[in-house]
Design a protein around this motif. Structure first.
Motif, mmCIF file in Angstrom:
data_model
loop_
_atom_site.group_PDB
_atom_site.id
_atom_site.type_symbol
_atom_site.label_atom_id
_atom_site.label_comp_id
_atom_site.label_asym_id
_atom_site.label_seq_id
_atom_site.Cartn_x
_atom_site.Cartn_y
_atom_site.Cartn_z
ATOM 1 N N GLU A 33 0.823 -1.210 0.000
ATOM 2 C CA GLU A 33 0.000 0.000 0.000
ATOM 3 C C GLU A 33 0.860 1.265 0.000
ATOM 4 O OE1 GLU A 33 -2.633 -0.096 3.366
ATOM 5 O OE2 GLU A 33 -3.407 -2.074 2.804
ATOM 6 N N LEU A 34 1.983 1.214 0.704
ATOM 7 C CA LEU A 34 2.862 2.386 0.801
ATOM 8 C C LEU A 34 3.639 2.641 -0.492
ATOM 9 C CD1 LEU A 34 4.227 1.864 4.412
ATOM 10 C CD2 LEU A 34 2.629 3.631 3.639
ATOM 11 N N ALA A 35 3.793 1.617 -1.307
ATOM 12 C CA ALA A 35 4.515 1.770 -2.576
ATOM 13 C C ALA A 35 3.724 1.080 -3.687
ATOM 14 C CB ALA A 35 5.920 1.183 -2.460
ATOM 15 N N PRO A 36 2.558 1.630 -4.028
ATOM 16 C CA PRO A 36 1.733 0.988 -5.057
ATOM 17 C C PRO A 36 2.452 0.930 -6.400
ATOM 18 C CG PRO A 36 0.902 3.174 -4.549
ATOM 19 C CD PRO A 36 2.009 2.892 -3.581
ATOM 20 N N GLY A 37 2.267 -0.190 -7.070
ATOM 21 C CA GLY A 37 2.863 -0.351 -8.387
ATOM 22 C C GLY A 37 4.302 -0.838 -8.379
ATOM 23 N N LYS A 38 4.895 -0.989 -7.217
ATOM 24 C CA LYS A 38 6.274 -1.481 -7.130
ATOM 25 C C LYS A 38 6.264 -3.007 -7.072
ATOM 26 C CE LYS A 38 8.671 2.367 -6.572
ATOM 27 N NZ LYS A 38 9.730 2.797 -7.416
ATOM 28 N N ARG A 71 10.252 -2.822 2.196
ATOM 29 C CA ARG A 71 10.389 -4.226 2.580
ATOM 30 C C ARG A 71 11.664 -4.806 1.982
ATOM 31 N NH1 ARG A 71 5.507 -6.576 0.560
ATOM 32 N NH2 ARG A 71 6.266 -6.099 -1.493
ATOM 33 N N SER A 72 12.325 -5.639 2.772
ATOM 34 C CA SER A 72 13.465 -6.402 2.284
ATOM 35 C C SER A 72 13.027 -7.849 2.134
ATOM 36 C CB SER A 72 14.637 -6.320 3.270
ATOM 37 O OG SER A 72 15.642 -7.236 2.896
ATOM 38 N N VAL A 73 12.865 -8.291 0.908
ATOM 39 C CA VAL A 73 12.354 -9.632 0.650
ATOM 40 C C VAL A 73 13.296 -10.698 1.201
ATOM 41 C CG1 VAL A 73 11.699 -11.266 -1.154
ATOM 42 C CG2 VAL A 73 11.103 -8.852 -1.377
ATOM 43 N N VAL A 74 14.574 -10.486 1.084
ATOM 44 C CA VAL A 74 15.564 -11.490 1.497
ATOM 45 C C VAL A 74 15.610 -11.652 3.010
ATOM 46 C CG1 VAL A 74 18.004 -12.085 1.451
ATOM 47 C CG2 VAL A 74 16.940 -11.062 -0.563
ATOM 48 N N LEU A 75 15.604 -10.559 3.756
ATOM 49 C CA LEU A 75 15.773 -10.625 5.202
ATOM 50 C C LEU A 75 14.468 -10.569 5.985
ATOM 51 C CD1 LEU A 75 18.858 -8.287 5.575
ATOM 52 C CD2 LEU A 75 18.811 -10.775 5.542
ATOM 53 N N GLY A 76 13.365 -10.247 5.340
ATOM 54 C CA GLY A 76 12.099 -10.150 6.044
ATOM 55 C C GLY A 76 11.971 -8.900 6.877
ATOM 56 N N ASN A 77 12.756 -7.893 6.560
ATOM 57 C CA ASN A 77 12.724 -6.640 7.311
ATOM 58 C C ASN A 77 11.758 -5.653 6.665
ATOM 59 O OD1 ASN A 77 14.681 -7.523 9.113
ATOM 60 N ND2 ASN A 77 16.334 -6.745 7.856
ATOM 61 N N TYR A 78 11.187 -4.809 7.487
ATOM 62 C CA TYR A 78 10.278 -3.763 7.027
ATOM 63 C C TYR A 78 10.757 -2.446 7.608
ATOM 64 C CZ TYR A 78 7.445 -7.859 6.113
ATOM 65 O OH TYR A 78 7.011 -9.077 5.662
ATOM 66 N N ASP A 79 10.497 -1.353 6.898
ATOM 67 C CA ASP A 79 10.939 -0.073 7.446
ATOM 68 C C ASP A 79 9.928 0.455 8.463
ATOM 69 O OD1 ASP A 79 8.910 1.205 6.030
ATOM 70 O OD2 ASP A 79 10.245 2.348 4.755
ATOM 71 N N VAL A 80 10.287 1.533 9.109
ATOM 72 C CA VAL A 80 9.486 2.070 10.208
ATOM 73 C C VAL A 80 8.104 2.523 9.742
ATOM 74 C CG1 VAL A 80 10.358 4.428 10.024
ATOM 75 C CG2 VAL A 80 9.592 3.550 12.245
ATOM 76 N N ASN A 81 7.962 2.880 8.484
ATOM 77 C CA ASN A 81 6.656 3.303 7.971
ATOM 78 C C ASN A 81 5.637 2.173 8.035
ATOM 79 O OD1 ASN A 81 7.371 6.045 7.101
ATOM 80 N ND2 ASN A 81 8.737 4.965 5.711
ATOM 81 N N ALA A 96 7.646 -6.581 -5.754
ATOM 82 C CA ALA A 96 8.062 -6.969 -4.395
ATOM 83 C C ALA A 96 9.552 -6.772 -4.173
ATOM 84 C CB ALA A 96 7.673 -8.421 -4.129
ATOM 85 N N LEU A 97 10.361 -7.073 -5.169
ATOM 86 C CA LEU A 97 11.812 -6.949 -5.008
ATOM 87 C C LEU A 97 12.285 -5.498 -4.989
ATOM 88 C CD1 LEU A 97 13.038 -9.838 -7.333
ATOM 89 C CD2 LEU A 97 13.029 -9.790 -4.839
ATOM 90 N N LEU A 98 11.463 -4.592 -5.481
ATOM 91 C CA LEU A 98 11.853 -3.181 -5.564
ATOM 92 C C LEU A 98 11.125 -2.305 -4.549
ATOM 93 C CD1 LEU A 98 11.879 -2.808 -9.446
ATOM 94 C CD2 LEU A 98 13.814 -3.244 -7.936
#
Length: 64
Positions: free
Chosen positions: A32-37, A45-55, A39-41
């Motif tokens: 939702e925060l990055a519509p149209g992106k 979100r970091s797909v490899v590490l499962g990390n998400y940013d503070v937003n 998953a890898l871009l």
């Protein structure tokens, strides 16, 4: 998905001492925060590490 890949989701649930959030929910918020992106871009979100940013965390907590 291994526990390692759940990284931030598991950390937040441990902090809150309940299983309140899921990786699926965090992924949906990141989308939702990055519509149209793709998953890898997605910058939230970091797909490899499962990390998400503070937003992602902020939106998830506000919805609860």
């Amino acid at each position: 998905m291994t526990l390692f890949l759940l990284g931030r989701v598991q950390a937040i649930n441990n902090l809150l001492q309940t299983d309140l959030f899921t990786a699926k929910e965090f992924n949906e918020i990141a989308d939702e925060l990055a519509p149209g992106k793709f998953a890898l871009l997605n910058p939230h979100r970091s797909v490899v590490l499962g990390n998400y940013d503070v937003n992602v965390l902020e939106v998830a907590l506000r919805r609860r």
